[in-house]
Design a protein around this motif. Structure first.
Motif, mmCIF file in Angstrom:
data_model
loop_
_atom_site.group_PDB
_atom_site.id
_atom_site.type_symbol
_atom_site.label_atom_id
_atom_site.label_comp_id
_atom_site.label_asym_id
_atom_site.label_seq_id
_atom_site.Cartn_x
_atom_site.Cartn_y
_atom_site.Cartn_z
ATOM 1 N N SER A 69 33.890 -14.114 21.020
ATOM 2 C CA SER A 69 34.961 -14.169 22.025
ATOM 3 C C SER A 69 36.225 -14.792 21.444
ATOM 4 O O SER A 69 37.343 -14.323 21.689
ATOM 5 C CB SER A 69 34.503 -14.971 23.250
ATOM 6 N N GLY A 70 36.044 -15.858 20.678
ATOM 7 C CA GLY A 70 37.189 -16.513 20.065
ATOM 8 C C GLY A 70 37.906 -15.602 19.075
ATOM 9 O O GLY A 70 39.140 -15.548 19.036
ATOM 10 N N LEU A 71 37.132 -14.861 18.298
ATOM 11 C CA LEU A 71 37.728 -13.943 17.324
ATOM 12 C C LEU A 71 38.409 -12.767 18.018
ATOM 13 O O LEU A 71 39.443 -12.279 17.556
ATOM 14 C CB LEU A 71 36.649 -13.442 16.357
ATOM 15 N N GLU A 72 37.834 -12.313 19.125
ATOM 16 C CA GLU A 72 38.460 -11.227 19.882
ATOM 17 C C GLU A 72 39.820 -11.653 20.434
ATOM 18 O O GLU A 72 40.770 -10.863 20.445
ATOM 19 C CB GLU A 72 37.533 -10.781 21.011
ATOM 20 N N GLN A 73 39.904 -12.902 20.859
ATOM 21 C CA GLN A 73 41.187 -13.415 21.343
ATOM 22 C C GLN A 73 42.220 -13.453 20.226
ATOM 23 O O GLN A 73 43.399 -13.155 20.429
ATOM 24 C CB GLN A 73 40.997 -14.809 21.938
ATOM 25 N N GLN A 74 41.783 -13.799 19.033
ATOM 26 C CA GLN A 74 42.691 -13.888 17.892
ATOM 27 C C GLN A 74 43.158 -12.512 17.423
ATOM 28 O O GLN A 74 44.313 -12.347 17.016
ATOM 29 C CB GLN A 74 42.011 -14.599 16.725
ATOM 30 N N THR A 75 42.273 -11.531 17.470
ATOM 31 C CA THR A 75 42.593 -10.211 16.909
ATOM 32 C C THR A 75 43.145 -9.230 17.935
ATOM 33 O O THR A 75 43.670 -8.183 17.564
ATOM 34 C CB THR A 75 41.347 -9.585 16.256
ATOM 35 N N GLY A 76 43.005 -9.556 19.243
ATOM 36 C CA GLY A 76 43.554 -8.660 20.266
ATOM 37 C C GLY A 76 42.536 -7.818 20.986
ATOM 38 O O GLY A 76 42.859 -6.716 21.454
ATOM 39 N N GLY A 77 41.287 -8.292 21.075
ATOM 40 C CA GLY A 77 40.281 -7.568 21.843
ATOM 41 C C GLY A 77 39.100 -7.115 21.011
ATOM 42 O O GLY A 77 39.103 -7.198 19.779
ATOM 43 N N SER A 78 38.074 -6.612 21.713
ATOM 44 C CA SER A 78 36.831 -6.206 21.067
ATOM 45 C C SER A 78 37.036 -5.087 20.054
ATOM 46 O O SER A 78 36.533 -5.140 18.919
ATOM 47 C CB SER A 78 35.817 -5.761 22.126
ATOM 48 N N ALA B 68 39.001 -4.524 12.543
ATOM 49 C CA ALA B 68 39.345 -5.469 11.482
ATOM 50 C C ALA B 68 38.151 -5.742 10.578
ATOM 51 O O ALA B 68 38.275 -5.748 9.349
ATOM 52 C CB ALA B 68 39.851 -6.772 12.093
ATOM 53 N N TRP B 69 36.986 -5.949 11.176
ATOM 54 C CA TRP B 69 35.788 -6.249 10.386
ATOM 55 C C TRP B 69 35.365 -5.043 9.544
ATOM 56 O O TRP B 69 34.889 -5.191 8.420
ATOM 57 C CB TRP B 69 34.648 -6.697 11.304
ATOM 58 N N LEU B 70 35.548 -3.860 10.085
ATOM 59 C CA LEU B 70 35.210 -2.647 9.345
ATOM 60 C C LEU B 70 36.156 -2.449 8.173
ATOM 61 O O LEU B 70 35.728 -2.220 7.036
ATOM 62 C CB LEU B 70 35.263 -1.431 10.270
ATOM 63 N N GLN B 71 37.450 -2.537 8.434
ATOM 64 C CA GLN B 71 38.449 -2.255 7.409
ATOM 65 C C GLN B 71 38.486 -3.314 6.319
ATOM 66 O O GLN B 71 38.628 -2.999 5.139
ATOM 67 C CB GLN B 71 39.829 -2.123 8.046
#
Length: 215
Positions: free
Chosen positions: A113-122, A128-131
């Motif tokens: 949840s924290g990372l989704e907030q930082q990156t702009g959503g699920s 981002a994790w894929l690329q």
């Protein structure tokens, strides 16, 4: 970069740093197995399946053929990097268990949840994790659990994931699990808990060559 995100990416970054761009063939000393960790085989078919997951996700993310080919070119060491991740996952999990460390699903969801907030959503986080790290969407929670295990293990040791004490624990875990790679995928450096390519005199280290050209 936010400390939590920087720490969460430490193992992924270590994988990238440990993979020089080499091309070579090895002997099939382990028929059907890419590696044996703690007496358990990581089969070639399991490795190929994991690589296939990444390629399928890349294909879905960039339906344009030219962009897809570019994505493949950027991840030319994907098979070896994926095997590194699969081994390191087991090495880290064993070290965490030995230290009495565990991670709950709630903790994984909190980090996500924290990372989704930082990156702009699920969806943005998955992309981002894929690329950037070659982690397909269906493996995201698994990867985050790995990162949390690393953080909590470091905390239990009174250090952080950048310190020798942490990597010494992984080295000890590698020894206990007796990591053994099929030579076609290189060897496992117990001291660094890292997969390394077999060095042969006729193989050119593209990374070093490129570095010399830019200096």
């Amino acid at each position: 970069m936010h400390r939590r995100r920087r720490t969460a990416l430490v193992l992924t970054a270590a994988i990238a740093a440990a993979a020089p761009l080499l091309t070579a063939c090895g002997n099939d000393a382990h028929p059907g197995a890419a590696a044996v960790v703690g007496g358990q085989r990581i089969t070639v078919s399991q490795l190929e399946e994991r690589v296939g997951e990444v390629r399928a996700a890349q294909r879905a993310a960039v339906p344009n053929d030219a962009q897809y080919q570019q994505a493949i070119a950027r991840t030319g060491t994907l098979t070896r990097d994926t095997l590194h991740t699969m081994i390191l996952d087991r090495v880290l999990h064993h070290a965490a268990q030995e230290a009495g460390v565990s991670v709950t699903r709630k903790e994984v969801q909190k980090l996500r949840s924290g990372l989704e907030q930082q990156t702009g959503g699920s969806k943005a986080l998955q992309t981002a994790w894929l690329q950037q790290y070659g982690v397909p969407p269906q493996r995201l929670d698994e990867n985050l659990r790995l990162q949390l295990e690393a953080q909590k293990l470091a905390g239990k040791l009174g250090t952080d994931t950048n310190r020798p004490e942490f990597w010494n624990a992984l080295s000890q875990s590698s020894k206990e699990l007796n990591v053994d790679l099929n030579p076609r995928y290189g060897t496992w450096d117990v001291q660094k808990s890292s997969r390394v390519d077999a060095r042969t005199p006729w193989v050119r280290d593209v990374t070093s060559a490129n570095a010399q050209q830019t200096t």
